[in-house]
Scaffold this motif. Structure first.
Motif, mmCIF file in Angstrom:
data_model
loop_
_atom_site.group_PDB
_atom_site.id
_atom_site.type_symbol
_atom_site.label_atom_id
_atom_site.label_comp_id
_atom_site.label_asym_id
_atom_site.label_seq_id
_atom_site.Cartn_x
_atom_site.Cartn_y
_atom_site.Cartn_z
ATOM 1 N N ARG A 45 12.684 14.378 1.664
ATOM 2 C CA ARG A 45 12.202 13.004 1.528
ATOM 3 C C ARG A 45 13.214 12.130 0.792
ATOM 4 O O ARG A 45 13.243 10.927 0.975
ATOM 5 C CB ARG A 45 10.847 12.987 0.831
ATOM 6 N N LYS A 46 14.067 12.752 -0.028
ATOM 7 C CA LYS A 46 15.065 11.936 -0.721
ATOM 8 C C LYS A 46 16.146 11.453 0.229
ATOM 9 O O LYS A 46 16.657 10.347 0.088
ATOM 10 C CB LYS A 46 15.687 12.714 -1.880
ATOM 11 N N ARG A 49 14.571 8.592 1.805
ATOM 12 C CA ARG A 49 14.586 7.420 0.919
ATOM 13 C C ARG A 49 15.963 6.765 0.910
ATOM 14 O O ARG A 49 16.082 5.542 1.036
ATOM 15 C CB ARG A 49 14.215 7.851 -0.505
ATOM 16 N N ARG A 56 17.884 -0.908 4.831
ATOM 17 C CA ARG A 56 17.485 -2.207 4.287
ATOM 18 C C ARG A 56 18.715 -3.045 3.954
ATOM 19 O O ARG A 56 18.778 -4.234 4.234
ATOM 20 C CB ARG A 56 16.593 -1.993 3.043
ATOM 21 N N HIS A 222 6.141 4.838 3.495
ATOM 22 C CA HIS A 222 7.159 4.078 2.755
ATOM 23 C C HIS A 222 6.902 2.571 2.892
ATOM 24 O O HIS A 222 6.827 2.036 3.984
ATOM 25 C CB HIS A 222 8.543 4.432 3.292
ATOM 26 N N MET A 223 6.806 1.893 1.740
ATOM 27 C CA MET A 223 6.473 0.467 1.736
ATOM 28 C C MET A 223 7.595 -0.391 2.333
ATOM 29 O O MET A 223 7.362 -1.537 2.702
ATOM 30 C CB MET A 223 6.231 -0.014 0.302
ATOM 31 N N ASP A 224 8.816 0.134 2.350
ATOM 32 C CA ASP A 224 9.929 -0.680 2.824
ATOM 33 C C ASP A 224 10.254 -0.418 4.296
ATOM 34 O O ASP A 224 11.282 -0.856 4.787
ATOM 35 C CB ASP A 224 11.173 -0.432 1.951
ATOM 36 N N VAL B 292 4.023 6.591 -3.414
ATOM 37 C CA VAL B 292 4.586 6.015 -2.191
ATOM 38 C C VAL B 292 5.857 5.246 -2.542
ATOM 39 O O VAL B 292 5.885 4.509 -3.526
ATOM 40 C CB VAL B 292 3.550 5.066 -1.550
ATOM 41 N N TYR B 293 6.913 5.425 -1.736
ATOM 42 C CA TYR B 293 8.139 4.674 -1.975
ATOM 43 C C TYR B 293 7.881 3.181 -1.824
ATOM 44 O O TYR B 293 7.164 2.751 -0.933
ATOM 45 C CB TYR B 293 9.239 5.117 -1.015
ATOM 46 N N SER B 295 8.791 -1.163 -1.878
ATOM 47 C CA SER B 295 9.663 -2.148 -1.257
ATOM 48 C C SER B 295 9.826 -3.333 -2.199
ATOM 49 O O SER B 295 8.874 -3.749 -2.856
ATOM 50 C CB SER B 295 9.036 -2.625 0.045
#
Lengths: 293, 302
Positions: A45-46, A49, A56, A222-224, B292-293, B295
């Motif tokens: 998961r890293k 990330r 992004r 993932h929020m992003d 959770v990751y 943003s």
């Protein structure tokens, strides 16, 4: 004296670099006879990330490139891919399909890139519109890239599924993090070398290898990550993705088609990772005269 | 009171650069996870000097930053505030008013920041203006040109003069280590500043690159330690510029702890000068809380 062959190390692709997985884990890829073909990174998961951070960072400048230029770059990927034909055919066949099948898969992959290269500066006209409104506004809608897209590539093919999932996403100005086929990962690594040598800025496409069962929850939570494309039919993973996606209301698309078919392409795939922006631009409209634009 | 003997700065300790780099790479191998990480990150937040030092700063921008300083991320209960806000002298009053009763200090850069190329009288007035407007802390820059010429007395006297002008305000002395070229010079500048009356020594203005690095910070921390052994006086440390992610900030804390000890692990004695670090720390804290990751879309920019 017999010469020892130099074997290729299959690594992952993040932000234009080829690191090994930070976890240090790998899994052996076996051919039909049970011989080890390569050790493949088991991304963590890293790694994911880090890939999202790279995606992004690359997103702003990629979406700001002129659409025409994005088309040139996609075409360049096709050119570079064509130049590595023999290597891809070898990797495809060693993973268990016939030479004839491999040739077909390779050719469709190249053609698909050229197809989406053409769409880069055209889908906006097809899907954008000028809208009639009752006030004195010039009202128009245009598609804009949604941002960072997470892609779980199809598990049942090595190259064509990967290309078919990535091309429309980047054609539309998004950047992406892709998890390659766990079963047939060889081409994904070689394809990232193609990307790296074809003017695609680092971070626009990031390719990880590993298990979807491990990473799908992170892709979807993932929020992003602004949208997720899941290629496959694992009901549990699809449900999990759709549930997790609600956290930041990311779009989830499930594709499960035969990518070898000619109709497995189209501008609507580009539109899946687009948002429609509507602008109300005030205009002068005196005495019942029509719009002057 | 014992008389403080001022050493000959031209004979200050030389630095083993290879040793320093080796030691720094060790700090970065520490793995800090879960509750320890959360505790460390909260400590980092509480040590930040939230900074805006741009030509385009306005009252509005400063007010907004002051609000952020006191309300880092309100949906996370129990977060500390930052230690201070750091602004130009003209913005001190605005910041002071905006912070009101909040227990956040106002630091002002002065002495013709960032170049320090101004006559002494101008530097004194600059500092006086900031102090009169209510600055709790003054971040001055040294005259790097004079320092590199070997004019150590000039640098020493300038710091001592500004210290006098500061009155009750604590004085941070900025070396701009990126312009000092060697670690030997960093060590020497540290000694000059501490003997001249600095309360804090600070790496950089943030205006040139490289800004704060781990080796430079370690050299300064060791100078602080040696000064403490000699005189019994504690001096604060502020690395500034270039520390923009949580992991690196935690490694800095490890370095402080292992070089100076727990007494320095609070915002009285250690600060981070940063503008983007706070958001990264907040994102990490939210990641630990929600699993959770995160943003940056969900965190206020200023």
């Amino acid at each position: 004296m017999a010469r020892l062959n130099i074997l290729k190390t299959y690594k992952i692709y993040i932000g234009g670099q080829f690191p090994r997985t930070e976890s240090g884990r790998y899994y052996p890829l076996l051919d039909k006879a049970g011989n080890t073909l390569a050790n493949i990174c088991l991304s963590s998961r890293k790694d994911f990330r880090n890939a999202v951070v790279a995606a992004r960072n690359a997103q702003g400048s990629w979406s700001a490139k002129p659409a025409f230029n994005r088309g040139q770059i996609l075409y360049r990927i096709a050119e570079m891919l064509e130049g590595r034909k023999s290597q891809f055919l070898e990797e495809l066949t060693v993973q268990g399909i016939t030479l004839k099948q491999a040739q077909a898969e390779f050719e469709i992959s190249v053609d698909r890139l050229v197809y989406y290269a053409g769409w880069c500066d055209k889908y906006q006209q097809i899907y954008g519109s000028v809208n009639p409104v009752a006030t004195s506004h010039f009202n128009f809608s245009v598609p804009e890239p949604t941002g960072v897209v997470g892609i779980i590539a199809p598990n049942n093919s090595s190259l064509i599924g990967l290309v078919s999932a990535i091309a429309p996403v980047i054609a539309g100005g998004n950047t992406c993090v892709v998890l390659a086929s766990e079963k047939f990962p060889l081409c994904s690594v070689t394809f990232s070398e193609v990307l790296n040598s074809s003017d695609v800025p680092g971070g626009v496409v990031n390719i990880l290898t590993g298990k979807s069962s491990e990473l799908v929850s992170h892709f979807s939570s993932h929020m992003d990550v602004n949208a997720m494309i899941y290629c496959g039919n694992n009901k549990e993973e699809i449900l999990l993705s759709e549930q997790n996606a609600t956290i930041n209301v990311k779009r989830v698309f499930v594709y499960n088609q035969n990518w070898m078919q000619e109709n497995a392409q189209g501008a609507h795939y580009i539109m899946d990772a687009q948002e429609i922006k509507t602008t109300w631009h005030p205009i002068e409209n005196i005495g019942g005269g029509g719009a002057k634009y | 009171m014992a008389v403080l003997r001022i050493p000959d700065f031209s004979k200050s300790n030389t630095i083993d650069q290879v040793g320093i780099e080796e030691r720094c790479s060790r700090f970065q191998t520490r793995s800090i996870k879960k509750e320890t990480k959360v505790q460390g990150l909260k400590m980092v937040l509480n040590m930040i000097d939230l900074t805006t030092l741009e030509g385009k700063d306005t009252e509005g921008k400063v007010k907004q930053m002051c609000f952020k300083a006191a309300h880092l991320h309100d949906i996370y209960p129990g977060l500390p505030t930052v230690a201070a806000v750091c602004v130009y002298p003209t913005m001190v009053k605005t910041a002071k008013d905006a912070l009101g009763a909040a227990k956040i200090k106002v630091a002002s850069v002065s002495t013709a920041f960032p170049s320090g190329q101004a006559p002494l009288q101008v530097k004194i007035n600059d500092t006086k203006f900031a102090v009169d407007n209510g600055a709790d802390e003054i971040d001055m820059v040294i005259s790097r040109g004079e320092f590199l010429k070997g004019n150590y007395n000039f640098v020493f006297d300038e710091i001592a003069t500004i210290k006098e002008v500061c009155g009750k305000a604590r004085l941070k002395v900025i070396f701009e280590t990126g312009e000092l070229s060697t670690l030997d010079n960093v060590r020497r500048a540290s000694e000059i500043a501490m003997y001249a009356g600095a309360d804090f020594i600070k790496t950089s203005t943030g205006k040139i690159s490289p800004a704060a690095t781990m080796p430079v910070t370690l050299v300064m921390l060791e100078a602080i330690r040696d000064y403490y052994y000699h005189t019994g006086i504690m001096i604060g440390m502020k690395p500034a510029g270039g520390i923009s992610n949580s992991k690196l900030a935690l490694h800095y804390l490890v370095m402080v702890k292992e070089t100076l000890g727990n007494a320095w692990l609070n915002n009285q004695w250690f600060r981070f000068g940063a503008s983007s670090l706070a958001n990264d720390v907040l994102m990490q804290l939210m990641k630990e809380k929600t699993g959770v990751y995160q943003s940056s879309d969900y965190f206020s920019k200023d």
